[in-house]
Design an enzyme around this catalytic site. Structure first.
Site, PDB file in Angstrom:
ATOM      1  CB  SER A  63      -0.901   0.019   1.235  1.00 29.92           C
ATOM      2  OG  SER A  63      -1.596  -1.200   1.350  1.00 29.92           O
TER       3      SER A  63
HETATM    4  N1  SAH Z   1      -0.335  -4.164   3.864  1.00 26.86           N
HETATM    5  C1  SAH Z   1       0.286  -4.927   2.810  1.00 26.86           C
HETATM    6  C2  SAH Z   1      -0.516  -4.828   1.556  1.00 26.86           C
HETATM    7  C3  SAH Z   1      -1.145  -6.072   1.279  1.00 26.86           C
HETATM    8  S1  SAH Z   1      -2.093  -6.159  -0.202  1.00 26.86           S
HETATM    9  C4  SAH Z   1       1.681  -4.415   2.606  1.00 26.86           C
HETATM   10  O1  SAH Z   1       2.056  -3.492   3.307  1.00 26.86           O
HETATM   11  O2  SAH Z   1       2.415  -4.962   1.787  1.00 26.86           O
HETATM   12  C5  SAH Z   1      -3.352  -7.202   0.401  1.00 26.86           C
HETATM   13  C6  SAH Z   1      -2.938  -8.605   0.721  1.00 26.86           C
HETATM   14  O3  SAH Z   1      -4.112  -9.275   1.179  1.00 26.86           O
HETATM   15  C7  SAH Z   1      -2.438  -9.419  -0.469  1.00 26.86           C
HETATM   16  O4  SAH Z   1      -1.167  -9.906  -0.198  1.00 26.86           O
HETATM   17  C8  SAH Z   1      -3.462 -10.554  -0.589  1.00 26.86           C
HETATM   18  O5  SAH Z   1      -2.896 -11.781  -0.994  1.00 26.86           O
HETATM   19  C9  SAH Z   1      -4.017 -10.622   0.812  1.00 26.86           C
HETATM   20  N2  SAH Z   1      -5.335 -11.231   0.958  1.00 26.86           N
HETATM   21  C10 SAH Z   1      -6.420 -11.114   0.163  1.00 26.86           C
HETATM   22  N3  SAH Z   1      -7.446 -11.822   0.665  1.00 26.86           N
HETATM   23  C11 SAH Z   1      -7.003 -12.402   1.820  1.00 26.86           C
HETATM   24  C12 SAH Z   1      -7.599 -13.264   2.810  1.00 26.86           C
HETATM   25  N4  SAH Z   1      -8.857 -13.685   2.733  1.00 26.86           N
HETATM   26  N5  SAH Z   1      -6.835 -13.643   3.848  1.00 26.86           N
HETATM   27  C13 SAH Z   1      -5.540 -13.238   3.966  1.00 26.86           C
HETATM   28  N6  SAH Z   1      -4.928 -12.446   3.072  1.00 26.86           N
HETATM   29  C14 SAH Z   1      -5.653 -12.026   2.010  1.00 26.86           C
END
Ligand code: SAH
Length: 215
Positions: A63
């Site tokens: 993000s």
């Molecule tokens: N805060 C993170 C951004 C993550 S993007 C950072 O700083 O890098 C969102 C993430 O949520 C992705 O990696 C995706 O694979 C994960 N995601 C999506 N659905 C999910 C679920 N049901 N359970 C766990 N992770 C999930």
């Protein structure tokens, strides 16, 4: 010439965060500490302090720094809390939370990302954060209740198990809306009831799971 990461990080905090109204001193300090560059794949590392989201592989993104700060600030962490994070991704937000809370339990759906995030957090010496692979929309019952919950992916609605696992008086931050654009919501549990308010517009990857979007 090698990048001056501490300088770039300080500028990011000043211009992208403080300049846009982030004023929680602990959040600003944490984001001035955590080396965002360490969480990025080599090919995008040079953009570590750019004002936007970046690809981290597997079709997912880290993000934008401002969004990490805005979500973290809404949680109002004091340092004593156990936090549940859904969507570890690169592990960057996990590290910011680990700086500000007692313990962070984070769940990532994609094993390759979970493995990488875990390794970076370990290398940086974070001992109060654990990452598990799985569908985070079920939460983490064994570790519940959580004083704070941060969902780092866009949801169609508040996942029911996560609200159940939120402690009384607790705060949850979650982007809710369509698959392509959402509104950041703050969900509080007051006398067992859900109290919701909205913050800014945002764009997150989809929360994929039983209480999220279908794959
Ligand atoms: N805060 C993170 C951004 C993550 S993007 C950072 O700083 O890098 C969102 C993430 O949520 C992705 O990696 C995706 O694979 C994960 N995601 C999506 N659905 C999910 C679920 N049901 N359970 C766990 N992770 C999930």
């Amino acid at each position: 010439m090698a990048a001056d990461w501490p300088e770039l990080r300080a500028q990011m905090v000043e211009h992208q965060l403080r300049g846009r109204g982030i004023d929680d001193a602990r959040v600003l300090a944490a984001m001035g500490q955590v080396p965002r560059e360490a969480f990025l794949p080599e090919r995008v590392r040079g953009d570590a302090y750019a004002d936007g989201a970046l690809p981290i592989g597997e079709g997912q993104t880290i993000s934008q720094p401002y969004m990490v700060a805005a979500m973290t600030q809404l949680l109002e962490l004091q340092g004593t809390e156990k936090v549940l994070e859904i969507g570890s991704g690169s592990g960057y937000q996990t590290a910011v939370l680990a700086e500000l809370a007692r313990r962070v339990c984070s769940i990532e759906r994609l094993p390759a990302l979970a493995v990488r995030a875990r390794r970076v957090l370990e290398e940086l010496g974070y001992t109060n954060a654990v990452i598990r692979t799985g569908d985070g929309t079920y939460g983490w019952p064994d570790e519940s209740p959580f004083a704070r919950i941060l969902i780092a992916a866009g949801a169609p609605a508040v996942p029911v198990p996560l609200f159940q696992q939120l402690a009384e008086g607790g705060r949850m931050v979650v982007p809710i809306g369509e698959a392509q654009s959402q509104t950041l919501h703050l969900v509080e549990k007051v006398d067992g009831q859900m109290r919701t308010s909205t913050d800014c517009g945002c764009v997150f990857v989809k929360l994929v799971g039983r209480y999220g979007w279908e794959e």
